[in-house]
Design a protein around this motif. Structure first.
Motif, PDB file in Angstrom:
ATOM      1  N   ILE A 122      -4.761  14.367  -6.481  1.00 31.65           N
ATOM      2  CA  ILE A 122      -4.590  13.029  -7.070  1.00 31.65           C
ATOM      3  C   ILE A 122      -3.270  12.426  -6.618  1.00 31.65           C
ATOM      4  CG2 ILE A 122      -4.307  11.771  -9.236  1.00 31.65           C
ATOM      5  CD1 ILE A 122      -6.155  13.836 -10.528  1.00 31.65           C
ATOM      6  N   TRP A 123      -2.214  13.225  -6.628  1.00 29.37           N
ATOM      7  CA  TRP A 123      -0.888  12.739  -6.260  1.00 29.37           C
ATOM      8  C   TRP A 123      -0.867  12.249  -4.815  1.00 29.37           C
ATOM      9  CZ3 TRP A 123       4.264  16.040  -6.557  1.00 29.37           C
ATOM     10  CH2 TRP A 123       5.347  15.159  -6.462  1.00 29.37           C
ATOM     11  N   MET A 124      -1.466  13.031  -3.921  1.00 30.23           N
ATOM     12  CA  MET A 124      -1.479  12.637  -2.513  1.00 30.23           C
ATOM     13  C   MET A 124      -2.312  11.376  -2.308  1.00 30.23           C
ATOM     14  SD  MET A 124      -1.422  15.927  -0.038  1.00 30.23           S
ATOM     15  CE  MET A 124      -1.160  14.757   1.270  1.00 30.23           C
ATOM     16  N   GLY A 125      -3.410  11.252  -3.039  1.00 31.31           N
ATOM     17  CA  GLY A 125      -4.206  10.034  -2.929  1.00 31.31           C
ATOM     18  C   GLY A 125      -3.435   8.808  -3.389  1.00 31.31           C
ATOM     19  N   LEU A 126      -2.736   8.943  -4.527  1.00 35.90           N
ATOM     20  CA  LEU A 126      -1.923   7.835  -5.021  1.00 35.90           C
ATOM     21  C   LEU A 126      -0.788   7.514  -4.057  1.00 35.90           C
ATOM     22  CD1 LEU A 126      -1.708   8.815  -8.800  1.00 35.90           C
ATOM     23  CD2 LEU A 126      -2.962   6.891  -7.826  1.00 35.90           C
ATOM     24  N   TYR A 127      -0.174   8.549  -3.496  1.00 33.94           N
ATOM     25  CA  TYR A 127       0.937   8.318  -2.564  1.00 33.94           C
ATOM     26  C   TYR A 127       0.439   7.602  -1.314  1.00 33.94           C
ATOM     27  CZ  TYR A 127       5.294   9.091  -0.085  1.00 33.94           C
ATOM     28  OH  TYR A 127       6.479   8.903   0.591  1.00 33.94           O
ATOM     29  N   TYR A 128      -0.707   8.017  -0.829  1.00 37.86           N
ATOM     30  CA  TYR A 128      -1.247   7.374   0.378  1.00 37.86           C
ATOM     31  C   TYR A 128      -1.576   5.905   0.111  1.00 37.86           C
ATOM     32  CZ  TYR A 128      -3.752   6.998   4.789  1.00 37.86           C
ATOM     33  OH  TYR A 128      -4.147   6.631   6.049  1.00 37.86           O
ATOM     34  N   ILE A 129      -2.141   5.614  -1.051  1.00 35.32           N
ATOM     35  CA  ILE A 129      -2.496   4.237  -1.378  1.00 35.32           C
ATOM     36  C   ILE A 129      -1.254   3.384  -1.626  1.00 35.32           C
ATOM     37  CG2 ILE A 129      -3.634   2.786  -3.101  1.00 35.32           C
ATOM     38  CD1 ILE A 129      -5.686   5.028  -3.457  1.00 35.32           C
ATOM     39  N   ASN A 130      -0.304   3.928  -2.391  1.00 32.45           N
ATOM     40  CA  ASN A 130       0.855   3.137  -2.798  1.00 32.45           C
ATOM     41  C   ASN A 130       1.912   3.011  -1.709  1.00 32.45           C
ATOM     42  OD1 ASN A 130      -0.235   2.793  -5.346  1.00 32.45           O
ATOM     43  ND2 ASN A 130       0.773   4.577  -6.188  1.00 32.45           N
ATOM     44  N   ASN A 131       2.070   4.043  -0.881  1.00 29.94           N
ATOM     45  CA  ASN A 131       3.181   4.053   0.072  1.00 29.94           C
ATOM     46  C   ASN A 131       2.738   3.792   1.505  1.00 29.94           C
ATOM     47  OD1 ASN A 131       3.862   5.612  -2.388  1.00 29.94           O
ATOM     48  ND2 ASN A 131       5.836   5.875  -1.412  1.00 29.94           N
ATOM     49  N   VAL A 132       1.775   4.555   1.987  1.00 25.60           N
ATOM     50  CA  VAL A 132       1.355   4.410   3.384  1.00 25.60           C
ATOM     51  C   VAL A 132       0.725   3.039   3.599  1.00 25.60           C
ATOM     52  CG1 VAL A 132      -0.115   5.346   5.198  1.00 25.60           C
ATOM     53  CG2 VAL A 132       1.053   6.895   3.619  1.00 25.60           C
ATOM     54  N   ARG A 133      -0.068   2.571   2.640  1.00 24.41           N
ATOM     55  CA  ARG A 133      -0.718   1.266   2.800  1.00 24.41           C
ATOM     56  C   ARG A 133       0.303   0.135   2.834  1.00 24.41           C
ATOM     57  NH1 ARG A 133      -2.272  -2.410  -0.863  1.00 24.41           N
ATOM     58  NH2 ARG A 133      -1.699  -0.980  -2.538  1.00 24.41           N
ATOM     59  N   ILE A 134       1.366   0.266   2.034  1.00 21.54           N
ATOM     60  CA  ILE A 134       2.386  -0.778   1.995  1.00 21.54           C
ATOM     61  C   ILE A 134       3.124  -0.882   3.325  1.00 21.54           C
ATOM     62  CG2 ILE A 134       4.588  -1.410   0.897  1.00 21.54           C
ATOM     63  CD1 ILE A 134       3.462  -0.427  -1.706  1.00 21.54           C
ATOM     64  N   TYR A 135       3.158   0.213   4.072  1.00 22.57           N
ATOM     65  CA  TYR A 135       3.799   0.177   5.392  1.00 22.57           C
ATOM     66  C   TYR A 135       3.190  -0.915   6.271  1.00 22.57           C
ATOM     67  CZ  TYR A 135       3.781   1.421  10.337  1.00 22.57           C
ATOM     68  OH  TYR A 135       3.819   1.369  11.702  1.00 22.57           O
ATOM     69  N   LEU A 136       1.882  -1.156   6.115  1.00 23.60           N
ATOM     70  CA  LEU A 136       1.214  -2.168   6.929  1.00 23.60           C
ATOM     71  C   LEU A 136       1.672  -3.579   6.588  1.00 23.60           C
ATOM     72  CD1 LEU A 136      -2.408  -0.742   6.770  1.00 23.60           C
ATOM     73  CD2 LEU A 136      -0.706  -0.393   8.554  1.00 23.60           C
ATOM     74  N   LEU A 137       2.291  -3.763   5.419  1.00 22.40           N
ATOM     75  CA  LEU A 137       2.720  -5.085   5.006  1.00 22.40           C
ATOM     76  C   LEU A 137       4.116  -5.452   5.496  1.00 22.40           C
ATOM     77  CD1 LEU A 137       1.470  -5.028   1.298  1.00 22.40           C
ATOM     78  CD2 LEU A 137       0.252  -5.803   3.333  1.00 22.40           C
ATOM     79  N   ILE A 138       4.813  -4.493   6.086  1.00 27.23           N
ATOM     80  CA  ILE A 138       6.158  -4.791   6.585  1.00 27.23           C
ATOM     81  C   ILE A 138       6.025  -5.740   7.770  1.00 27.23           C
ATOM     82  CG2 ILE A 138       8.242  -3.817   7.616  1.00 27.23           C
ATOM     83  CD1 ILE A 138       7.691  -1.267   6.117  1.00 27.23           C
ATOM     84  N   PRO A 139       6.755  -6.871   7.773  1.00 27.68           N
ATOM     85  CA  PRO A 139       6.625  -7.838   8.866  1.00 27.68           C
ATOM     86  C   PRO A 139       6.921  -7.216  10.220  1.00 27.68           C
ATOM     87  CG  PRO A 139       7.874  -8.760   7.031  1.00 27.68           C
ATOM     88  CD  PRO A 139       7.681  -7.310   6.721  1.00 27.68           C
ATOM     89  N   GLU A 140       6.195  -7.687  11.228  1.00 27.01           N
ATOM     90  CA  GLU A 140       6.376  -7.158  12.572  1.00 27.01           C
ATOM     91  C   GLU A 140       7.759  -7.496  13.141  1.00 27.01           C
ATOM     92  OE1 GLU A 140       3.168  -8.656  14.841  1.00 27.01           O
ATOM     93  OE2 GLU A 140       1.638  -7.468  13.808  1.00 27.01           O
ATOM     94  N   ALA A 141       8.419  -8.484  12.549  1.00 27.03           N
ATOM     95  CA  ALA A 141       9.761  -8.856  13.007  1.00 27.03           C
ATOM     96  C   ALA A 141      10.838  -7.930  12.454  1.00 27.03           C
ATOM     97  CB  ALA A 141      10.075 -10.299  12.600  1.00 27.03           C
ATOM     98  N   LYS A 142      10.453  -6.872  11.740  1.00 32.61           N
ATOM     99  CA  LYS A 142      11.403  -5.934  11.147  1.00 32.61           C
ATOM    100  C   LYS A 142      11.191  -4.538  11.745  1.00 32.61           C
ATOM    101  CE  LYS A 142      12.869  -8.865   7.871  1.00 32.61           C
ATOM    102  NZ  LYS A 142      14.266  -9.303   7.699  1.00 32.61           N
ATOM    103  N   PRO A 143      11.438  -4.343  13.042  1.00 27.91           N
ATOM    104  CA  PRO A 143      11.177  -3.031  13.652  1.00 27.91           C
ATOM    105  C   PRO A 143      12.069  -1.931  13.090  1.00 27.91           C
ATOM    106  CG  PRO A 143      12.378  -4.434  15.168  1.00 27.91           C
ATOM    107  CD  PRO A 143      11.980  -5.300  14.013  1.00 27.91           C
ATOM    108  N   PHE A 144      13.335  -2.241  12.785  1.00 22.24           N
ATOM    109  CA  PHE A 144      14.223  -1.205  12.258  1.00 22.24           C
ATOM    110  C   PHE A 144      13.753  -0.728  10.888  1.00 22.24           C
ATOM    111  CE2 PHE A 144      17.924   0.022   9.687  1.00 22.24           C
ATOM    112  CZ  PHE A 144      18.386   1.102  10.446  1.00 22.24           C
ATOM    113  N   ARG A 145      13.361  -1.675  10.029  1.00 22.62           N
ATOM    114  CA  ARG A 145      12.870  -1.291   8.702  1.00 22.62           C
ATOM    115  C   ARG A 145      11.605  -0.452   8.812  1.00 22.62           C
ATOM    116  NH1 ARG A 145      14.227  -3.023   3.785  1.00 22.62           N
ATOM    117  NH2 ARG A 145      15.460  -4.739   4.626  1.00 22.62           N
TER     118      ARG A 145
END
Length: 262
Positions: A122-145
């Motif tokens: 359950i923890w890994m599923g929540l982590y993947y949804i909450n954290n890994v998915r949010i990575y896709l929302l980081i603007p492409e103009a922020k390569p360092f972030r």
């Protein structure tokens, strides 16, 4: 019982393969999830040809990591199943049938194993949804972030992998791994920046700090010989279920409500 364990092991491998195939499928463009004003600003400032080239370069840069992070996640899940199966192989469940009625004798160690396995999944599923998915929302103009986010996610998943090797064997090392994941998760809102609202990031950090304090309290005030008690694994599983059933839907509803208002 050994045949059943072999079947369980093969099923776990199939689940990992199916999940890997799901991760490797062609994802949708993440720009749809960005605010309209962000896309309009970037489109107005960057010429069409340059924007297309940078978009392709960014997709090329990001795609290998998306594949790697999905495969790493699947490996962590497989590691947890392998550890559980090996433990059950050493001390199999005592299942007998009397006049058609099953009689299952489960030891406290096996209850701890089952609770910890379910909690980690359950923890890994929540982590993947909450954290890994949010990575896709980081603007492409922020390569360092984005690169910093790569490092944070990789560190967390590496800790998940080693945590999978401790399933069913509570110890100080296991609690230190749990503590490391919680700390990594608590600082994640500081890494992703303004992808989430300030209030959401504040709640995220407060929740992570509270969970970290709880694990620290166990390390400081609970004897290590008590870590193997069933109640601690049951508490861990209940906390994961509360996050899955209560907190995650509330957060999702809050995010959808804010997006409609925007």
């Amino acid at each position: 019982m050994s045949i059943r364990l072999q079947v369980l092991k093969r099923l776990s491998i199939l689940l990992v393969v199916f999940f890997s195939l799901y991760v490797l499928r062609s994802p949708r463009r993440s720009s749809r999830s960005l605010p309209e004003e962000t896309r309009e600003t970037s489109d107005a400032q960057i010429p069409a040809g340059r924007a297309q080239k940078e978009g392709l370069d960014s997709a090329t840069f990001r795609e290998p990591y998306k594949i790697a992070i999905g495969a790493f996640y699947a490996i962590c899940v497989q590691r947890a199943f392998e550890t559980s199966i090996q433990t059950l192989d050493r001390s199999p469940l005592d299942v007998t049938f009397h006049a058609g009625n099953p009689d299952i004798n489960v030891t406290p160690q096996q209850i701890v194993l089952i609770c910890q396995l379910l909690a980690m999944l359950i923890w890994m599923g929540l982590y993947y949804i909450n954290n890994v998915r949010i990575y896709l929302l980081i603007p492409e103009a922020k390569p360092f972030r984005r690169k910093v986010t790569h490092v944070v996610l990789t560190v967390a998943l590496a800790q998940f992998y080693f945590l999978g090797a401790t399933i069913g064997s509570p110890s100080v090392n296991q609690l230190l791994l749990i503590l490391g994941i919680l700390v990594t998760d608590a600082v994640f809102p500081l890494v992703i920046g303004a992808v989430r609202s300030r209030r959401t990031r504040f709640i995220w950090v407060v929740r992570g700090s509270a969970q970290t304090a709880f694990v620290l309290w166990i390390l400081l005030f609970v004897p290590a010989s008590h870590y193997g008690q069933v109640r601690w694994s049951v508490i861990m599983l209940l906390l994961m279920l509360v996050q899955l059933i209560v907190i995650a839907p509330l957060e999702s509803h809050y995010v959808r409500k804010r997006s409609r208002l925007a």
